[in-house]
Enzyme design. Structure first.
Site, mmCIF file in Angstrom:
data_model
loop_
_atom_site.group_PDB
_atom_site.id
_atom_site.type_symbol
_atom_site.label_atom_id
_atom_site.label_comp_id
_atom_site.label_asym_id
_atom_site.label_seq_id
_atom_site.Cartn_x
_atom_site.Cartn_y
_atom_site.Cartn_z
ATOM 1 N N PHE A 54 0.807 -1.215 0.000
ATOM 2 C CA PHE A 54 0.000 0.000 0.000
ATOM 3 C C PHE A 54 0.840 1.264 0.000
ATOM 4 O O PHE A 54 1.727 1.429 0.848
ATOM 5 C CB PHE A 54 -0.891 0.049 1.250
ATOM 6 C CG PHE A 54 -2.001 -0.940 1.251
ATOM 7 C CD1 PHE A 54 -3.240 -0.622 0.702
ATOM 8 C CD2 PHE A 54 -1.808 -2.210 1.785
ATOM 9 C CE1 PHE A 54 -4.267 -1.556 0.699
ATOM 10 C CE2 PHE A 54 -2.832 -3.142 1.785
ATOM 11 C CZ PHE A 54 -4.067 -2.817 1.234
ATOM 12 N N ASP A 55 0.534 2.155 -0.921
ATOM 13 C CA ASP A 55 0.904 3.544 -0.730
ATOM 14 C C ASP A 55 0.104 4.021 0.481
ATOM 15 O O ASP A 55 -1.025 3.572 0.699
ATOM 16 C CB ASP A 55 0.549 4.360 -1.972
ATOM 17 C CG ASP A 55 0.649 5.843 -1.721
ATOM 18 O OD1 ASP A 55 1.760 6.308 -1.433
ATOM 19 O OD2 ASP A 55 -0.392 6.527 -1.791
ATOM 20 N N VAL A 56 0.661 4.923 1.246
ATOM 21 C CA VAL A 56 0.003 5.346 2.488
ATOM 22 C C VAL A 56 -0.574 6.752 2.375
ATOM 23 O O VAL A 56 -1.774 6.969 2.563
ATOM 24 C CB VAL A 56 0.990 5.253 3.682
ATOM 25 C CG1 VAL A 56 0.328 5.771 4.961
ATOM 26 C CG2 VAL A 56 1.464 3.819 3.866
ATOM 27 N N THR B 69 -3.505 7.532 -0.252
ATOM 28 C CA THR B 69 -4.323 6.334 -0.457
ATOM 29 C C THR B 69 -5.079 5.977 0.814
ATOM 30 O O THR B 69 -6.284 5.711 0.788
ATOM 31 C CB THR B 69 -3.449 5.149 -0.891
ATOM 32 O OG1 THR B 69 -2.723 5.505 -2.077
ATOM 33 C CG2 THR B 69 -4.303 3.917 -1.166
#
Length: 237
Positions: A13-15, A18
């Protein structure tokens, strides 16, 4: 057709953008400073100025770089340009909130996959983001850990090496992100299966995220993390 969601062991995951609503965090802090100065600002204008100032040759790691960015954009917004306000903007990252659906979706997905955070933020900021999200991650890679930032392939290679140490490969990963520039385009070039969370689906433009040279059609496309969690639930019956 994309691979079945049941086939993946990991989700990366991009944090920021996102899972964490950094645009609201940035614009909210700037609005507070503006109110104290007796002026008003337009949130989209502020994000456009941020984007232009952030992505230059003089950038520092995020969110430390917000101190430098603030001193550039403050005069254009009619805000006081003192460094202390830039430090306030940087430190506001400690209080940025997750999107309304992030925490619950991650908790559900963690029951089926190993979740890995991949963020261009520094570790000190990520620690706050992770706590806000309910500490759902099996592992996390920050700019401090990798020595680089996405979309540098070297960032992704660090994650590939990690999953290989656990007996898996990049083929076991679904990469989930909102940024076409930082994540979706490069993940496609590296042969990953990806999922675009189009957080700005109801808004024009790219907000605080740099515009890609070309749009990459993702393997999966949802407008929320809740949409991804729903799809996983349906795939698992």
């Amino acid at each position: 057709m994309p691979r079945n969601l049941n086939e993946f062991r990991y989700m990366t995951f991009d944090v920021v953008g996102t899972l964490i609503d950094f645009e609201s965090g940035l614009s909210g802090c700037l609005a507070e400073i503006a109110a104290e100065a007796g002026v008003t600002i337009d949130a989209e204008e502020a994000l456009a100025l941020y984007r232009a100032a952030r992505y230059s040759d003089a950038t520092d790691l995020f969110p430390d770089d917000l101190v430098r960015v603030y001193t550039i954009i403050a005069p254009q917004l009619g805000l006081p340009a003192e460094k202390a306000y830039g430090e306030r903007l940087r430190d506001s990252a400690r209080n940025w909130k997750g999107f309304a659906d992030s925490r619950a979706a991650l908790a559900e997905l963690a029951g089926s996959y190993r979740l890995i955070a991949m963020t261009n933020a520094r570790r000190w900021a990520f620690d706050h983001f992770s706590k806000e999200l309910g500490e759902p991650f099996h592992a996390a890679f920050t700019a401090d850990d990798t020595g680089t930032e996405k979309p540098d392939p070297a960032f992704f290679e660090k994650v590939f090496a990690f999953v290989e140490s656990e007996g898996a490969s990049k083929d076991d990963i679904l990469h989930v992100a909102q940024s076409q520039y930082h994540d979706i385009g490069i993940s496609r070039k590296l042969g990953m299966t990806n999922c675009w969370i189009e957080r700005r689906h109801a808004q024009k433009g790219y907000g605080g995220t740099i515009e890609p040279e070309a749009f990459t059609e993702p393997d999966y496309h949802f407008t929320s993390m809740a949409g991804l969690a729903d799809a996983v639930r349906q795939a698992r019956g």
